[in-house]
Write a protein that holds these residues in place. Structure first.
Motif, PDB file in Angstrom:
ATOM      1  N   LEU A 104      17.505 -15.612 -24.317  1.00  0.00           N
ATOM      2  CA  LEU A 104      17.139 -14.236 -23.984  1.00  0.00           C
ATOM      3  C   LEU A 104      15.859 -14.187 -23.152  1.00  0.00           C
ATOM      4  CD1 LEU A 104      17.986 -12.393 -27.311  1.00  0.00           C
ATOM      5  CD2 LEU A 104      18.881 -11.825 -25.053  1.00  0.00           C
ATOM      6  N   ILE A 105      14.923 -15.056 -23.431  1.00  0.00           N
ATOM      7  CA  ILE A 105      13.699 -15.121 -22.637  1.00  0.00           C
ATOM      8  C   ILE A 105      14.016 -15.571 -21.207  1.00  0.00           C
ATOM      9  CG2 ILE A 105      11.508 -16.343 -22.369  1.00  0.00           C
ATOM     10  CD1 ILE A 105      11.330 -16.416 -25.440  1.00  0.00           C
ATOM     11  N   GLY A 106      14.879 -16.570 -21.060  1.00  0.00           N
ATOM     12  CA  GLY A 106      15.257 -17.065 -19.743  1.00  0.00           C
ATOM     13  C   GLY A 106      15.970 -16.019 -18.898  1.00  0.00           C
ATOM     14  N   SER A 107      16.866 -15.256 -19.507  1.00  0.00           N
ATOM     15  CA  SER A 107      17.592 -14.233 -18.747  1.00  0.00           C
ATOM     16  C   SER A 107      16.659 -13.126 -18.284  1.00  0.00           C
ATOM     17  CB  SER A 107      18.731 -13.645 -19.598  1.00  0.00           C
ATOM     18  OG  SER A 107      18.227 -12.936 -20.719  1.00  0.00           O
ATOM     19  N   LEU A 108      15.692 -12.761 -19.123  1.00  0.00           N
ATOM     20  CA  LEU A 108      14.734 -11.718 -18.755  1.00  0.00           C
ATOM     21  C   LEU A 108      13.873 -12.156 -17.572  1.00  0.00           C
ATOM     22  CD1 LEU A 108      13.566  -8.928 -19.522  1.00  0.00           C
ATOM     23  CD2 LEU A 108      11.954 -10.118 -21.016  1.00  0.00           C
ATOM     24  N   LEU A 109      13.435 -13.404 -17.580  1.00  0.00           N
ATOM     25  CA  LEU A 109      12.623 -13.919 -16.476  1.00  0.00           C
ATOM     26  C   LEU A 109      13.424 -13.983 -15.175  1.00  0.00           C
ATOM     27  CD1 LEU A 109      10.557 -16.806 -18.101  1.00  0.00           C
ATOM     28  CD2 LEU A 109       9.675 -14.697 -17.096  1.00  0.00           C
ATOM     29  N   THR A 110      14.672 -14.397 -15.260  1.00  0.00           N
ATOM     30  CA  THR A 110      15.512 -14.489 -14.061  1.00  0.00           C
ATOM     31  C   THR A 110      15.665 -13.133 -13.393  1.00  0.00           C
ATOM     32  OG1 THR A 110      16.742 -16.341 -15.023  1.00  0.00           O
ATOM     33  CG2 THR A 110      17.779 -15.165 -13.190  1.00  0.00           C
ATOM     34  N   MET A 111      15.984 -12.126 -14.178  1.00  0.00           N
ATOM     35  CA  MET A 111      16.134 -10.782 -13.641  1.00  0.00           C
ATOM     36  C   MET A 111      14.813 -10.255 -13.096  1.00  0.00           C
ATOM     37  SD  MET A 111      17.837  -7.967 -13.070  1.00  0.00           S
ATOM     38  CE  MET A 111      19.269  -7.630 -14.089  1.00  0.00           C
ATOM     39  N   GLY A 112      13.730 -10.435 -13.849  1.00  0.00           N
ATOM     40  CA  GLY A 112      12.443  -9.874 -13.456  1.00  0.00           C
ATOM     41  C   GLY A 112      11.901 -10.459 -12.169  1.00  0.00           C
ATOM     42  N   ILE A 113      11.996 -11.759 -12.006  1.00  0.00           N
ATOM     43  CA  ILE A 113      11.492 -12.398 -10.785  1.00  0.00           C
ATOM     44  C   ILE A 113      12.292 -11.947  -9.565  1.00  0.00           C
ATOM     45  CG2 ILE A 113      11.241 -14.613  -9.600  1.00  0.00           C
ATOM     46  CD1 ILE A 113      10.613 -15.841 -12.374  1.00  0.00           C
ATOM     47  N   ALA A 114      13.620 -11.895  -9.699  1.00  0.00           N
ATOM     48  CA  ALA A 114      14.460 -11.457  -8.579  1.00  0.00           C
ATOM     49  C   ALA A 114      14.144 -10.027  -8.178  1.00  0.00           C
ATOM     50  CB  ALA A 114      15.935 -11.592  -8.943  1.00  0.00           C
ATOM     51  N   THR A 115      13.952  -9.156  -9.159  1.00  0.00           N
ATOM     52  CA  THR A 115      13.660  -7.753  -8.869  1.00  0.00           C
ATOM     53  C   THR A 115      12.328  -7.605  -8.160  1.00  0.00           C
ATOM     54  OG1 THR A 115      14.912  -7.080 -10.827  1.00  0.00           O
ATOM     55  CG2 THR A 115      13.400  -5.464  -9.901  1.00  0.00           C
ATOM     56  N   PHE A 116      11.313  -8.300  -8.627  1.00  0.00           N
ATOM     57  CA  PHE A 116       9.999  -8.244  -7.989  1.00  0.00           C
ATOM     58  C   PHE A 116      10.079  -8.704  -6.532  1.00  0.00           C
ATOM     59  CE2 PHE A 116       5.947 -10.186  -6.799  1.00  0.00           C
ATOM     60  CZ  PHE A 116       5.060  -9.158  -7.092  1.00  0.00           C
ATOM     61  N   LEU A 117      10.811  -9.769  -6.273  1.00  0.00           N
ATOM     62  CA  LEU A 117      10.907 -10.312  -4.913  1.00  0.00           C
ATOM     63  C   LEU A 117      11.642  -9.360  -3.971  1.00  0.00           C
ATOM     64  CD1 LEU A 117      11.587 -14.100  -5.599  1.00  0.00           C
ATOM     65  CD2 LEU A 117       9.457 -13.014  -4.829  1.00  0.00           C
ATOM     66  N   ILE A 118      12.609  -8.579  -4.509  1.00  0.00           N
ATOM     67  CA  ILE A 118      13.274  -7.580  -3.665  1.00  0.00           C
ATOM     68  C   ILE A 118      12.250  -6.588  -3.117  1.00  0.00           C
ATOM     69  CG2 ILE A 118      14.862  -5.604  -3.703  1.00  0.00           C
ATOM     70  CD1 ILE A 118      16.638  -7.227  -5.597  1.00  0.00           C
ATOM     71  N   GLY A 119      11.275  -6.244  -3.948  1.00  0.00           N
ATOM     72  CA  GLY A 119      10.223  -5.335  -3.506  1.00  0.00           C
ATOM     73  C   GLY A 119       9.322  -5.910  -2.441  1.00  0.00           C
ATOM     74  N   CYS A 120       9.395  -7.207  -2.203  1.00  0.00           N
ATOM     75  CA  CYS A 120       8.558  -7.877  -1.198  1.00  0.00           C
ATOM     76  C   CYS A 120       9.310  -8.181   0.097  1.00  0.00           C
ATOM     77  CB  CYS A 120       8.010  -9.195  -1.768  1.00  0.00           C
ATOM     78  SG  CYS A 120       7.034  -9.016  -3.275  1.00  0.00           S
ATOM     79  N   LEU A 121      10.600  -7.899   0.153  1.00  0.00           N
ATOM     80  CA  LEU A 121      11.418  -8.322   1.290  1.00  0.00           C
ATOM     81  C   LEU A 121      11.070  -7.595   2.589  1.00  0.00           C
ATOM     82  CD1 LEU A 121      15.075  -8.630  -0.074  1.00  0.00           C
ATOM     83  CD2 LEU A 121      13.567 -10.484   0.668  1.00  0.00           C
ATOM     84  N   PRO A 122      11.068  -8.302   3.723  1.00  0.00           N
ATOM     85  CA  PRO A 122      11.018  -7.632   5.033  1.00  0.00           C
ATOM     86  C   PRO A 122      12.368  -6.978   5.327  1.00  0.00           C
ATOM     87  CG  PRO A 122      11.258 -10.001   5.313  1.00  0.00           C
ATOM     88  CD  PRO A 122      11.061  -9.771   3.834  1.00  0.00           C
ATOM     89  N   THR A 123      12.393  -6.044   6.261  1.00  0.00           N
ATOM     90  CA  THR A 123      13.613  -5.301   6.556  1.00  0.00           C
ATOM     91  C   THR A 123      14.372  -5.911   7.732  1.00  0.00           C
ATOM     92  OG1 THR A 123      12.595  -3.810   8.170  1.00  0.00           O
ATOM     93  CG2 THR A 123      12.386  -3.219   5.843  1.00  0.00           C
ATOM     94  N   TYR A 124      15.541  -5.339   8.009  1.00  0.00           N
ATOM     95  CA  TYR A 124      16.354  -5.788   9.152  1.00  0.00           C
ATOM     96  C   TYR A 124      15.583  -5.669  10.463  1.00  0.00           C
ATOM     97  CZ  TYR A 124      20.051  -5.797  12.672  1.00  0.00           C
ATOM     98  OH  TYR A 124      20.811  -6.073  13.780  1.00  0.00           O
ATOM     99  N   PHE A 125      14.777  -4.629  10.574  1.00  0.00           N
ATOM    100  CA  PHE A 125      14.060  -4.387  11.824  1.00  0.00           C
ATOM    101  C   PHE A 125      12.893  -5.352  12.005  1.00  0.00           C
ATOM    102  CE2 PHE A 125      15.925  -0.369  10.409  1.00  0.00           C
ATOM    103  CZ  PHE A 125      16.774  -0.126  11.472  1.00  0.00           C
ATOM    104  N   GLN A 126      12.583  -6.112  10.950  1.00  0.00           N
ATOM    105  CA  GLN A 126      11.505  -7.098  11.036  1.00  0.00           C
ATOM    106  C   GLN A 126      12.035  -8.522  11.237  1.00  0.00           C
ATOM    107  OE1 GLN A 126       9.861  -5.789   7.239  1.00  0.00           O
ATOM    108  NE2 GLN A 126       7.952  -5.220   8.256  1.00  0.00           N
ATOM    109  N   ILE A 127      13.117  -8.884  10.555  1.00  0.00           N
ATOM    110  CA  ILE A 127      13.618 -10.265  10.653  1.00  0.00           C
ATOM    111  C   ILE A 127      15.118 -10.331  10.928  1.00  0.00           C
ATOM    112  CG2 ILE A 127      11.797 -11.180   9.161  1.00  0.00           C
ATOM    113  CD1 ILE A 127      13.869 -11.315   6.901  1.00  0.00           C
ATOM    114  N   GLY A 128      15.731  -9.200  11.254  1.00  0.00           N
ATOM    115  CA  GLY A 128      17.144  -9.209  11.618  1.00  0.00           C
ATOM    116  C   GLY A 128      18.067  -9.465  10.438  1.00  0.00           C
ATOM    117  N   LEU A 129      19.132 -10.219  10.683  1.00  0.00           N
ATOM    118  CA  LEU A 129      20.169 -10.430   9.670  1.00  0.00           C
ATOM    119  C   LEU A 129      19.688 -11.211   8.453  1.00  0.00           C
ATOM    120  CD1 LEU A 129      23.284 -11.176  11.909  1.00  0.00           C
ATOM    121  CD2 LEU A 129      22.850  -9.125  10.541  1.00  0.00           C
ATOM    122  N   TRP A 130      18.555 -11.913   8.597  1.00  0.00           N
ATOM    123  CA  TRP A 130      18.019 -12.610   7.429  1.00  0.00           C
ATOM    124  C   TRP A 130      17.669 -11.639   6.304  1.00  0.00           C
ATOM    125  CZ3 TRP A 130      18.720 -17.409   6.354  1.00  0.00           C
ATOM    126  CH2 TRP A 130      18.859 -18.358   7.376  1.00  0.00           C
TER     127      TRP A 130
END
Length: 469
Positions: A104-130
């Motif tokens: 349960l601790i591992g699943s919580l960390l997996t979800m939390g880290i992925a969600t935080f990183l989504i908030g850091c992503l550049p957009t299509y207009f910055q890096i295109g299809l990446w």
């Protein structure tokens, strides 16, 4: 249960503590807080996939076509559901071999880290299809985390429950879904109001689309820290601890499940099917339909105004989850869910009456009363059908493969009932009309009813049963 099972000897608690001395309130809090955080993370993506991501991750790739951008965003939304069965296998393996707590601790960390990183992503207009590629990868990781979360939280609740009260105990992690939804959409509503964003009037040049949308994703880090603090204070569930003490664990839970419990996997998948279809129609799809431009087949409502209506509806989801737990303990799992599934069939047949533009659109916008009434009915049914599931699915499987079996059934159903639902519903509206979305829901509920008729009643099943090796 399969004939290839036996029962582990051990006592059951009848006081206010689990057998290993853990207060029940701590178990309740741990299961409720963890699933609330996980579903919060999951739903902020769902909300952004409708209102934000088509503008900044897919608008360029779709050449400015709004419908194409929305469908592309819905497709990445579905990527998590493809990942969830894999997550249930990975985390289920460790949950059945090592234990419920650490998994349960591992699943919580997996979800939390992925969600935080989504908030850091550049957009299509910055890096295109990446940008959409990276978004899809992180969405996939969200699915892995939730794929391991639900079954672990369900087992934490059911394997520490009092005799005859398993459905009531198991409804606590189910409450995490409406709580997470309210937290996610409530925060989005506060932000759109605070920054004056209106989806009907504003485009991608608004400050909300520029950076404010990132805040709910970044704030998930704080919530994950709280969830970690709660979960590290847990002990192993008494049912699984007895399996450990009696050397009843298996080396390959997934192979055992497919070998000995394949029928239970099929039943569990379709028992959960209508619940998934209903929920993602009442949350993700209805949001896209309500705020979609009228020339594209939507109702043209503003995003922030519709969120208020949706948050009112979700209160009925939360209110009826405890009701379903009481009903399932009183009358049994099968009779309760068969009646509820029949009501969902009827509800699906009324979609055209509720939601057709000629009935819903008025001179002042959409009919708020009509939409709220629709959401109240749908969400009440959602609470009734969702509440018992964290008792029903685990009860189908033996202790030493329960984490894997219940997780695989729950998450394979997510592919059939959730990953495809917003996409199919959007296509049905564009190709036919909104009544066909309801027919789709009714057909799903018929399949679930058939699975329930074929399934055993598990209300009195002994959770200490394990697979004979």
């Amino acid at each position: 249960m399969s004939a290839d099972t036996t029962t582990v000897e051990g006592s059951r608690p009848d006081d206010g503590t689990a057998e290993l001395g853990v207060p029940r309130r701590r178990v309740v809090i741990a299961s409720l807080v963890g699933t609330s955080i996980e579903f919060y993370d999951f739903y902020i993506y769902a909300t952004a996939a409708v209102s934000v991501f088509p503008l900044i991750f897919f608008a360029g790739a779709a050449d400015g076509n709004e419908s194409t951008a929305l469908l592309a965003s819905m497709a990445t939304f579905g990527a998590a559901f493809v990942a969830r069965p894999l997550g249930s296998i990975i985390f289920g393996h460790f949950g059945d071999v090592i234990g419920r707590k650490v998994t349960l601790i591992g699943s919580l960390l997996t979800m939390g880290i992925a969600t935080f990183l989504i908030g850091c992503l550049p957009t299509y207009f910055q890096i295109g299809l990446w940008a959409p590629v990276m978004l899809t990868i992180l969405r996939f990781c969200q699915g892995l985390g939730l794929g391991g979360e639900w079954s672990g939280a369900a087992l934490l609740a059911t394997e520490t429950a009092k005799e005859g009260k398993r459905a009531w105990a198991a409804m606590w992690p189910q409450l995490g879904a409406p709580i997470g939804f309210m937290l996610a959409n409530g925060l989005f509503l506060i932000l759109v109001v605070a920054f004056g964003y209106n989806s009907v009037e504003h485009g991608a040049d608004h400050v909300f689309i520029d950076w404010v949308w990132r805040l709910p994703f970044l704030l998930s880090a704080v919530m994950v820290a709280v969830g970690m603090w709660v979960r590290v204070r847990l002990e192993e569930t008494p049912v699984f601890q007895r399996a450990i003490d009696n050397d009843q664990r298996v080396k390959a839970p997934i192979s055992e499940v497919f070998k000995r419990n394949w029928w239970e996997l099929i039943l569990g998948t379709f028992i959960m099917y209508a619940t998934y279809v209903l929920f993602y129609l009442m949350t993700t799809w209805i949001l896209s339909y309500a705020i979609g431009r009228r020339e594209s087949g939507g109702l043209g409502e503003s995003y922030n105004e519709f969120l208020v209506l949706q948050l009112i509806g979700i209160l009925f989801f939360a209110a009826f989850v405890p009701v379903s737990g009481l009903l399932a303990d009183r009358f049994g799992r099968r009779p309760t869910l068969i009646v509820i599934s029949a009501l969902i069939v009827v509800f699906g047949l009324t979609f055209g009456w509720w939601l057709s533009p000629e009935n819903m659109i008025t001179d002042d916008g959409i009919s708020a009363v009509r939409m709220v009434a629709f959401l109240m009915v749908g969400m009440a049914l959602m609470g009734l059908t969702f509440g018992p599931m964290s008792a029903v699915l685990p009860e189908l499987f033996p202790t030493n493969t329960r984490y894997t079996g219940s997780g695989v059934a729950y998450n394979v159903s997510s592919i059939l009932g959730a990953a495809l639902t917003p996409f199919i519903a959007a296509w049905l509206v564009q190709s036919f009309d909104v009544s066909y979305v309801g027919y789709y829901l009714s057909a799903a509920a018929v399949l679930t009813t058939l699975a329930l008729i074929l399934a055993p009643e598990t209300k009195t099943r002994n959770l200490d049963e394990v697979t004979i090796r």
